[in-house]
Each structure stands twice: as structure tokens, then as C-alpha cells.
Design a protein around this motif. Structure first.
Motif, PDB file in Angstrom:
ATOM      1  N   HIS A  96       0.848  -1.191   0.000  1.00 46.76           N
ATOM      2  CA  HIS A  96       0.000   0.000   0.000  1.00 46.76           C
ATOM      3  C   HIS A  96       0.883   1.240   0.000  1.00 46.76           C
ATOM      4  O   HIS A  96       1.693   1.446   0.900  1.00 46.76           O
ATOM      5  CB  HIS A  96      -0.910  -0.004   1.235  1.00 46.76           C
ATOM      6  CG  HIS A  96      -1.870   1.138   1.250  1.00 46.76           C
ATOM      7  ND1 HIS A  96      -2.615   1.470   2.365  1.00 46.76           N
ATOM      8  CD2 HIS A  96      -2.218   2.047   0.293  1.00 46.76           C
ATOM      9  CE1 HIS A  96      -3.370   2.519   2.091  1.00 46.76           C
ATOM     10  NE2 HIS A  96      -3.142   2.893   0.840  1.00 46.76           N
ATOM     11  N   VAL A  97       0.724   2.091  -1.019  1.00 46.62           N
ATOM     12  CA  VAL A  97       1.447   3.348  -1.142  1.00 46.62           C
ATOM     13  C   VAL A  97       0.439   4.488  -1.049  1.00 46.62           C
ATOM     14  O   VAL A  97      -0.571   4.498  -1.748  1.00 46.62           O
ATOM     15  CB  VAL A  97       2.208   3.438  -2.481  1.00 46.62           C
ATOM     16  CG1 VAL A  97       2.918   4.787  -2.606  1.00 46.62           C
ATOM     17  CG2 VAL A  97       3.208   2.292  -2.608  1.00 46.62           C
ATOM     18  N   ALA A  98       0.706   5.444  -0.189  1.00 43.47           N
ATOM     19  CA  ALA A  98      -0.094   6.670  -0.096  1.00 43.47           C
ATOM     20  C   ALA A  98       0.748   7.804  -0.660  1.00 43.47           C
ATOM     21  O   ALA A  98       1.893   7.991  -0.254  1.00 43.47           O
ATOM     22  CB  ALA A  98      -0.479   6.959   1.352  1.00 43.47           C
ATOM     23  N   ALA A  99       0.184   8.554  -1.606  1.00 38.55           N
ATOM     24  CA  ALA A  99       0.997   9.551  -2.300  1.00 38.55           C
ATOM     25  C   ALA A  99       0.191  10.787  -2.655  1.00 38.55           C
ATOM     26  O   ALA A  99      -1.022  10.722  -2.849  1.00 38.55           O
ATOM     27  CB  ALA A  99       1.595   8.950  -3.573  1.00 38.55           C
ATOM     28  N   ALA A 134      -1.265  11.509   3.699  1.00 34.77           N
ATOM     29  CA  ALA A 134      -0.458  10.365   3.270  1.00 34.77           C
ATOM     30  C   ALA A 134       0.622  10.049   4.305  1.00 34.77           C
ATOM     31  O   ALA A 134       0.874   8.885   4.626  1.00 34.77           O
ATOM     32  CB  ALA A 134       0.176  10.653   1.910  1.00 34.77           C
ATOM     33  N   THR A 135       1.237  11.094   4.848  1.00 40.52           N
ATOM     34  CA  THR A 135       2.239  10.903   5.895  1.00 40.52           C
ATOM     35  C   THR A 135       1.622  10.251   7.121  1.00 40.52           C
ATOM     36  O   THR A 135       2.196   9.327   7.719  1.00 40.52           O
ATOM     37  CB  THR A 135       2.869  12.251   6.285  1.00 40.52           C
ATOM     38  OG1 THR A 135       3.468  12.837   5.136  1.00 40.52           O
ATOM     39  CG2 THR A 135       3.916  12.066   7.376  1.00 40.52           C
ATOM     40  N   GLN A 136       0.427  10.704   7.504  1.00 39.16           N
ATOM     41  CA  GLN A 136      -0.243  10.154   8.674  1.00 39.16           C
ATOM     42  C   GLN A 136      -0.584   8.681   8.481  1.00 39.16           C
ATOM     43  O   GLN A 136      -0.559   7.900   9.438  1.00 39.16           O
ATOM     44  CB  GLN A 136      -1.518  10.958   8.976  1.00 39.16           C
ATOM     45  CG  GLN A 136      -2.122  10.669  10.338  1.00 39.16           C
ATOM     46  CD  GLN A 136      -1.190  11.007  11.495  1.00 39.16           C
ATOM     47  OE1 GLN A 136      -0.353  11.907  11.372  1.00 39.16           O
ATOM     48  NE2 GLN A 136      -1.327  10.314  12.597  1.00 39.16           N
ATOM     49  N   ARG A 137      -0.902   8.284   7.248  1.00 43.80           N
ATOM     50  CA  ARG A 137      -1.197   6.870   6.985  1.00 43.80           C
ATOM     51  C   ARG A 137       0.008   5.988   7.308  1.00 43.80           C
ATOM     52  O   ARG A 137      -0.139   4.871   7.812  1.00 43.80           O
ATOM     53  CB  ARG A 137      -1.598   6.679   5.512  1.00 43.80           C
ATOM     54  CG  ARG A 137      -2.917   7.325   5.117  1.00 43.80           C
ATOM     55  CD  ARG A 137      -4.123   6.606   5.681  1.00 43.80           C
ATOM     56  NE  ARG A 137      -5.365   7.266   5.313  1.00 43.80           N
ATOM     57  CZ  ARG A 137      -6.086   6.964   4.237  1.00 43.80           C
ATOM     58  NH1 ARG A 137      -5.688   5.995   3.431  1.00 43.80           N
ATOM     59  NH2 ARG A 137      -7.203   7.618   3.977  1.00 43.80           N
ATOM     60  N   SER A 269      10.567  19.762  -0.987  1.00 44.91           N
ATOM     61  CA  SER A 269      11.212  18.526  -1.446  1.00 44.91           C
ATOM     62  C   SER A 269      10.181  17.429  -1.634  1.00 44.91           C
ATOM     63  O   SER A 269       9.106  17.452  -1.024  1.00 44.91           O
ATOM     64  CB  SER A 269      12.284  18.071  -0.450  1.00 44.91           C
ATOM     65  OG  SER A 269      11.698  17.797   0.812  1.00 44.91           O
ATOM     66  N   ALA A 270      10.514  16.483  -2.491  1.00 49.20           N
ATOM     67  CA  ALA A 270       9.710  15.264  -2.652  1.00 49.20           C
ATOM     68  C   ALA A 270      10.368  14.176  -1.816  1.00 49.20           C
ATOM     69  O   ALA A 270      11.578  13.950  -1.926  1.00 49.20           O
ATOM     70  CB  ALA A 270       9.639  14.852  -4.114  1.00 49.20           C
ATOM     71  N   GLN A 271       9.579  13.515  -0.972  1.00 45.24           N
ATOM     72  CA  GLN A 271      10.150  12.554  -0.035  1.00 45.24           C
ATOM     73  C   GLN A 271       9.426  11.207  -0.106  1.00 45.24           C
ATOM     74  O   GLN A 271       8.217  11.153  -0.350  1.00 45.24           O
ATOM     75  CB  GLN A 271      10.061  13.096   1.393  1.00 45.24           C
ATOM     76  CG  GLN A 271      10.849  14.379   1.606  1.00 45.24           C
ATOM     77  CD  GLN A 271      10.801  14.862   3.044  1.00 45.24           C
ATOM     78  OE1 GLN A 271      10.062  14.334   3.872  1.00 45.24           O
ATOM     79  NE2 GLN A 271      11.607  15.878   3.343  1.00 45.24           N
ATOM     80  N   ILE A 272      10.192  10.158   0.120  1.00 49.02           N
ATOM     81  CA  ILE A 272       9.637   8.817   0.298  1.00 49.02           C
ATOM     82  C   ILE A 272       9.760   8.474   1.775  1.00 49.02           C
ATOM     83  O   ILE A 272      10.852   8.548   2.343  1.00 49.02           O
ATOM     84  CB  ILE A 272      10.378   7.775  -0.557  1.00 49.02           C
ATOM     85  CG1 ILE A 272      10.239   8.109  -2.048  1.00 49.02           C
ATOM     86  CG2 ILE A 272       9.840   6.376  -0.286  1.00 49.02           C
ATOM     87  CD1 ILE A 272      11.027   7.185  -2.949  1.00 49.02           C
ATOM     88  N   LEU A 273       8.645   8.115   2.389  1.00 49.63           N
ATOM     89  CA  LEU A 273       8.594   7.913   3.835  1.00 49.63           C
ATOM     90  C   LEU A 273       8.142   6.501   4.184  1.00 49.63           C
ATOM     91  O   LEU A 273       7.337   5.897   3.481  1.00 49.63           O
ATOM     92  CB  LEU A 273       7.607   8.910   4.467  1.00 49.63           C
ATOM     93  CG  LEU A 273       7.744  10.384   4.081  1.00 49.63           C
ATOM     94  CD1 LEU A 273       6.605  11.181   4.707  1.00 49.63           C
ATOM     95  CD2 LEU A 273       9.100  10.926   4.492  1.00 49.63           C
ATOM     96  N   THR A 274       8.673   5.992   5.308  1.00 48.26           N
ATOM     97  CA  THR A 274       8.199   4.734   5.876  1.00 48.26           C
ATOM     98  C   THR A 274       8.105   4.898   7.392  1.00 48.26           C
ATOM     99  O   THR A 274       8.563   5.889   7.957  1.00 48.26           O
ATOM    100  CB  THR A 274       9.156   3.568   5.549  1.00 48.26           C
ATOM    101  OG1 THR A 274      10.457   3.868   6.070  1.00 48.26           O
ATOM    102  CG2 THR A 274       9.238   3.331   4.043  1.00 48.26           C
TER     103      THR A 274
END
Length: 305
Positions: A96-99, A134-137, A269-274
Motif C-alpha cells: 500500500h502506497v499513499a501519495a 499520506a504521511t499520517q497513513r 522537497s519530494a520525499q519517500i517515507l516509511t
């Protein structure tokens, strides 16, 4: 299947509701049972995890840390159960990706396509949300990965990748601004504008910059979606504000992306978060790699749209 210890289950529900009685109602246990488990937890960690108030329970700093651990443990437990279930059933695996819409429109589908060629048995679920949601997810363990725009360091998440995502003035090639190599904010604001709605990071930076310069922009269209903004610019009458991730050969070939002179519009910035310290599956790590390769490939270069 509940994999958290009972005390953490009770703690999580009290933290969620802010009330022992409400948590007891939800969990179908007595308030005294919950209070005993909370007290036991506090003895184990050696410090209070709640502040007791007449109107409810408020997390202490220790409680906030414990809640973050509980969310990670819960998410990992759910992921383990899902992995075991899918293994037993022989079904397709999923990520699952939230974007944000700005990244999900073009950049991420290309990354997912390349990932699919290597792992055709995996389904990627892509939820398009505002960056904050999306970050909160990811924080709450509801999504494995988030791809968002951000204005600075992120808290409660792990930043896997961060790439510059400055704002550009986007106009039709026949627009007067198209002759500029860089655009002054005052020039941009002299035309009708299509802008992101308030609360979007790009709009926040623009509003700050406009206020700093004492400008009163004429915003005639506010939208959180790429296509209306692109079509507004394509009409030739006005301009819009987008990142270079909106560029696409064949889709934006009649538009120009022109950098601003104002430094505020380069702060995003564009960021990829986990989720921090969460066990990543090999498949999720591979998808993150493909997403990172795609985001890095879209280097800011307005002359090549």
C-alpha cells in the motif's frame, strides 16, 4: 488475531479515546481492569505515561514514545498475519502506497510499472491523498510507503529519500512569460493564476513569498489536481504553479516550466517515507528503490519538458 500484549491494547485504546471509560466500552472490559493494566505499564517503564485530568487522559512524553512503539508493533503484527495468510492461500501479495496527487500522476506509475516487470505477482495499491494525510497513513501503519511533498524535516517517520521539488511558473509557449529564463514573483502575480488550494505545501510557500513582497495575486482557480491547473495554463491566458514532476513528454510539450527568482519557492522537497524501525519486506524495499530511481531521474530541468 490480536498480537499485542493486553496492557498495550488497553493503553492504545485509552490513548486513542482519551478516556478510560470510553476505552472500556470499546474493549468490553471494566474500567478498573484497564486502570490496573495502565498502572502496571507505568511501573514497568518507571514513569507516568498519562496525565490524569478531570476531562480525560493526556499522554506524557513517555506515553508518546510508547504509543509510537505500539503502532509499529501493531503494524508489524498485522503485516506478519497478512504475509502468513497470503503464503498459506497462495494469493497475490500487496503493498500500500499513499501519495500526493503531484507525484502519483506521472512519476510513481512509471516506477510501479518497472517494479511490476520484476515482481508480477505483487499488487500495488496507490491511494492519492494530501501530503499530510499520506504521511499520517504511514505513521499509523495504514500504508507501507508514502510519497509526499514536504517543507522540511519530517517527524515520526523515516525519510528514505528526499529530492528537490522547487516550484515553477507554468505557462503556454505563446504566453509573454515564456520568453523569460527566470520569473520574478511580481511578474507572475500580474496574470490570472491557477493555484493549489490552501494547506498544500506549494501554496503555503507561495503565500509566504507573496506576503513578503506585498503582492496581491489574482487567483481565479484553486485546485488540488494537476489536470485543471495544466489546462488553465494551456489556455494561454494565465499561469499556474507546479513542480517539475508535472512535466511529461507529449503531455506538457506545449508548456514551459520557468524557475522563480524568489528563494522561498525552492524550499520544497519530494520525499519517500516509511514507518521508523518497522521491519520492511524485501518487496517493499524493492518498490522504494524503484520509486527513488524515478524521482531522482526527474531532475529539475525546465528546458527539457
Amino acid at each position: 488475531m490480536q498480537m499485542l500484549p493486553t496492557a498495550l491494547v488497553y493503553f492504545h485504546e485509552v490513548a486513542r479515546t482519551g478516556s478510560v471509560s470510553e476505552a472500556a466500552t470499546t474493549l468490553l472490559v471494566s474500567p478498573s481492569a484497564i486502570s490496573r493494566q495502565i498502572s502496571q505499564l507505568e511501573r514497568q517503564v518507571g514513569t507516568p505515561i498519562f496525565r490524569r485530568h478531570p476531562r480525560g487522559m493526556q499522554l506524557t512524553d513517555a506515553g508518546v514514545l510508547l504509543l509510537a512503539h505500539t503502532r509499529r508493533a501493531e503494524a508489524e503484527g498485522e503485516q506478519l498475519i497478512e504475509d502468513l495468510s497470503q503464503l498459506a492461500a497462495g494469493t497475490r501479495r500487496g503493498i500500500h502506497v499513499a501519495a500526493s496527487e503531484g507525484l502519483s500522476a506521472f512519476a510513481l506509475p512509471a516506477a510501479i510499472s518497472r517494479f511490476n516487470r520484476e515482481y508480477p505477482e505483487v499488487t500495488v495499491r496507490l491511494s492519492v491523498l494530501a501530503s499530510q494525510e499520506a504521511t499520517q497513513r504511514v505513521v499509523e501503519g495504514e500504508a507501507d510507503i508514502a510519497a509526499v511533498f514536504a517543507l522540511g524535516p519530517q517527524h515520526e517517520v523515516k525519510v528514505e529519500l528526499s529530492c528537490p521539488a522547487p516550484g515553477y511558473a507554468v505557462v503556454h509557449r505563446d504566453h509573454p512569460l515564456s520568453l523569460h529564463s527566470r520569473v520574478e514573483l511580481s511578474e507572475f502575480c500580474s496574470y490570472p493564476l491557477a493555484m493549489p488550494e490552501r494547506g498544500v505545501t506549494q501554496r503555503e510557500l507561495f503565500d509566504i513569498a507573496a506576503e513578503m513582497e506585498g503582492l496581491r495575486p489574482r487567483i481565479v482557480l484553486a485546485t488540488n489536481y494537476l489536470n485543471p491547473a495544466l489546462e488553465f495554463a494551456r489556455s494561454g491566458e494565465g499561469a499556474t504553479l507546479l513542480s517539475h514532476y508535472a512535466r511529461r513528454p507529449g503531455v506538457t510539450s506545449d508548456l514551459r516550466f520557468i524557475p522563480f527568482t524568489h528563494p522561498a519557492l525552492a524550499q520544497r522537497s519530494a520525499q519517500i517515507l516509511t514507518m521508523p524501525r518497522r521491519r520492511q519486506t524485501v518487496l517493499a524495499s524493492e518498490l522504494i528503490r524503484h520509486m527513488g530511481d524515478e524521482l531522482r531521474a526527474w531532475e529539475p530541468d525546465p528546458e527539457h519538458d
